[in-house]
Design an enzyme around this catalytic site. Structure first.
Site, mmCIF file in Angstrom:
data_model
loop_
_atom_site.group_PDB
_atom_site.id
_atom_site.type_symbol
_atom_site.label_atom_id
_atom_site.label_comp_id
_atom_site.label_asym_id
_atom_site.label_seq_id
_atom_site.Cartn_x
_atom_site.Cartn_y
_atom_site.Cartn_z
ATOM 1 N N ASP A 65 0.885 -1.168 0.000
ATOM 2 C CA ASP A 65 0.000 0.000 0.000
ATOM 3 C C ASP A 65 0.913 1.206 0.000
ATOM 4 O O ASP A 65 1.502 1.539 1.035
ATOM 5 C CB ASP A 65 -0.912 -0.011 1.230
ATOM 6 C CG ASP A 65 -1.976 1.068 1.114
ATOM 7 O OD1 ASP A 65 -2.993 0.986 1.812
ATOM 8 O OD2 ASP A 65 -1.782 2.018 0.308
ATOM 9 N N ASP A 116 -0.967 4.434 2.765
ATOM 10 C CA ASP A 116 -2.165 4.040 3.506
ATOM 11 C C ASP A 116 -2.544 5.258 4.345
ATOM 12 O O ASP A 116 -1.749 5.729 5.154
ATOM 13 C CB ASP A 116 -1.885 2.818 4.383
ATOM 14 C CG ASP A 116 -3.194 2.270 4.922
ATOM 15 O OD1 ASP A 116 -4.166 2.209 4.151
ATOM 16 O OD2 ASP A 116 -3.264 1.935 6.108
HETATM 17 O O1 LIG Z 1 -5.932 5.239 2.501
HETATM 18 P P1 LIG Z 1 -6.125 3.947 1.825
HETATM 19 O O2 LIG Z 1 -4.860 3.322 1.390
HETATM 20 O O3 LIG Z 1 -7.108 4.030 0.707
HETATM 21 O O4 LIG Z 1 -6.761 2.908 2.872
HETATM 22 C C1 LIG Z 1 -7.755 3.230 3.780
HETATM 23 C C2 LIG Z 1 -9.110 3.010 3.152
HETATM 24 O O5 LIG Z 1 -9.260 3.794 2.022
HETATM 25 C C3 LIG Z 1 -10.221 3.305 4.129
HETATM 26 O O6 LIG Z 1 -10.206 4.672 4.401
HETATM 27 C C4 LIG Z 1 -10.051 2.539 5.419
HETATM 28 O O7 LIG Z 1 -11.027 2.942 6.331
HETATM 29 C C5 LIG Z 1 -8.695 2.732 6.020
HETATM 30 O O8 LIG Z 1 -8.586 1.970 7.192
HETATM 31 C C6 LIG Z 1 -7.633 2.341 5.005
HETATM 32 O O9 LIG Z 1 -6.363 2.372 5.538
HETATM 33 MG MG LIG Z 2 -3.699 3.023 0.138
#
Ligand SMILES: O=P(O)(O)O[C@H]1[C@H](O)[C@H](O)[C@H](O)[C@@H](O)[C@@H]1O
Ligand SMILES: [Mg+2]
Length: 345
Positions: free
Chosen positions: A157, A160
Site C-alpha cells: 500500500d 495508507d
Molecule cells: O488510505 P487507503 O490506502 O485508501 O486505505 C484506507 C481506506 O481507504 C479506508 O479509508 C479505510 O477505512 C482505512 O482503514 C484504510 O487504511
Molecule cells: Mg492506500
C-alpha cells in the site's frame, strides 16, 4: 534415472541431504541432469537456491540453518530502505499541491503520489528480485489481478491514509508486507510524518525504530481503547452496520474509540500497546497484510469479525491484544461481507 524419479527419490531424503544435492546440482551440473528439462524445485527451494547463491558460491559452501533462515532478511532490508525513500517522496509531495483523483466513489481518493510511490517500490523490487510477485493497491486499481499464491509476494500500500495525505492529517503510512507460501514473512510500515519505522520478521518479534513492541496486557474491554474506521463506502446498508457496531462497542462502555485514518497505523497502535484492538470491515489486503504480522509478532491475535480465522483477502479484520478482547468485540460487531479482494470479476 530421469528427472521425475530423481525428484521423487530426493523428496524421500532428509532436508539437509537434499540441500547438499541442490548445492552439488548448482555448482557441478549447471546444465540440467538428463539434458533438456530442469530439476523443478518448489518456489521456496528455488528461491532459497537463488537467494542462497552468495552462500553457496563456487565452493558449494552450504548455507547454515541460520543463514538459510535469514534468506528473506535481504529482501526485508531492501523493503525498509524503500519505505524510507518512499516516505521522503510523501513528505516532499506534502509541500506541493496534490492532484486528487477518485476511484470507487467520490470519497475513495488517490493521488499521483500514491501511483509514483507504488511504481518506485515495484520497479526497484523487480530489478533485485525478478521472480517475485506483487499485489499493489494502485496496480489492482489499474486492473491487475489480486491473487495471493505460494510465490514470494510483495503486498504494497504505497500510501495508507490517502485521505489523510490529501488533507495533511498527520497519519500517513507506506505499508509493505511480504508473504511466501501464503504466510507473512516480514512486515514494514513506515509512518512517514512521525518518522516511525515499524518492522516485524516472522518468529523474531515486532519493533518500532528498533525498540521491541508488545501489545497491551489489558483484558477488560471496559478499560480499553478500540480503533476502527468509517471507510470509504457510503452504501446505506454498510454505513448502517458500521454505526450499529460503533454504538454497541462505545456503549459497552469502552474508554474510547479512535481512528488514525489508516488501517496500517491502527494495527501499529495495537502492536505498540496504546490501543487494545482495531476492527474494520471494508479494508483491503494491502491495508492489513503488514499490520497483521506486526500485531501477531507483538503478541496479539487476528480474527475475522465473525470470530473465525482471519483471512487477509476477506476485507474484514479484528486485530487485538488478546482473544478475550477480540471475542468480546466480535460479539458486538454487526458484520457484512464486501466483495473479497480475490473474487473473480
Ligand atoms: O488510505 P487507503 O490506502 O485508501 O486505505 C484506507 C481506506 O481507504 C479506508 O479509508 C479505510 O477505512 C482505512 O482503514 C484504510 O487504511
Ligand atoms: Mg492506500
Amino acid at each position: 534415472m530421469d528427472v521425475e524419479n530423481a525428484v521423487l527419490e530426493l523428496c524421500s531424503l532428509p532436508a539437509q541431504v537434499l540441500w547438499s544435492f541442490v548445492c552439488v546440482y548448482r555448482t557441478t551440473c549447471r546444465s540440467p541432469p538428463g539434458g533438456g528439462s530442469t530439476l523443478l524445485l518448489d518456489n521456496e527451494e528455488e528461491e532459497t537456491r537463488k537467494y542462497a547463491e552468495p552462500l553457496i558460491g563456487s565452493d558449494c559452501r552450504q548455507g547454515s540453518t541460520s543463514e538459510m533462515a535469514d534468506l528473506w532478511q535481504n529482501a526485508m532490508d531492501h523493503a525498509v530502505a524503500l519505505a524510507r525513500r518512499a516516505g521522503e517522496v510523501v513528505r516532499e509531495a506534502l509541500q506541493d499541491d496534490r492532484k486528487v483523483m477518485t476511484k470507487s466513489c467520490s470519497v475513495d481518493l488517490v493521488t499521483q503520489t500514491d501511483q509514483k510511490v507504488e511504481q518506485l517500490i515495484i520497479q526497484s523490487v523487480k530489478e533485485k528480485f525478478p521472480t517475485h510477485s506483487f499485489i499493489g493497491e494502485e496496480s489492482v486499481a489499474a486492473g491487475e489481478a489480486c491473487v495471493l499464491t505460494d510465490c514470494p509476494t510483495w503486498i504494497v500500500d504505497p500510501i495508507d491514509g490517502t485521505t489523510n495525505f490529501v488533507h495533511a492529517f498527520p497519519f500517513v503510512a507506506v505499508s509493505i508486507g511480504f508473504s511466501v507460501n501464503r504466510q507473512m514473512e516480514f512486515a514494514v510500515v513506515y509512518s512517514c510524518l512521525e518518522d516511525k519505522m515499524y518492522t516485524a520478521r516472522r518468529g523474531k518479534g515486532a519493533f518500532c525504530n528498533g525498540e521491541p513492541l508488545q501489545v497491551s496486557g489489558q483484558e477488560d474491554i471496559k478499560q480499553s481503547i478500540i480503533s476502527t474506521e468509517f471507510g470509504s463506502s457510503r452504501d446505506p446498508e454498510a454505513v448502517e452496520k458500521i454505526f450499529l457496531s460503533l454504538r454497541s462497542i462505545l456503549c459497552i462502555p469502552v474508554h474510547g474509540v479512535r481512528g488514525a485514518g489508516t488501517a496500517a497505523i491502527n494495527m501499529c497502535h495495537v502492536a505498540s500497546g496504546c490501543v487494545e484492538a482495531y476492527y474494520e470491515v471494508g479494508i483491503h489486503v494491502w491495508d492489513v497484510a503488514a499490520g497483521s504480522l506486526l500485531v501477531s509478532e507483538a503478541g496479539g491475535v487476528l480474527m475475522d469479525v465473525d470470530g473465525g480465522a482471519a483471512d487477509l483477502m476477506s476485507r474484514r479484520i479484528v486485530a487485538a491484544n488478546s482473544r478475550t478482547i477480540a471475542e468480546r468485540l466480535v460479539s458486538e460487531i454487526h458484520s457484512f461481507s464486501p466483495l473479497r479482494d480475490d473474487a473473480t470479476p
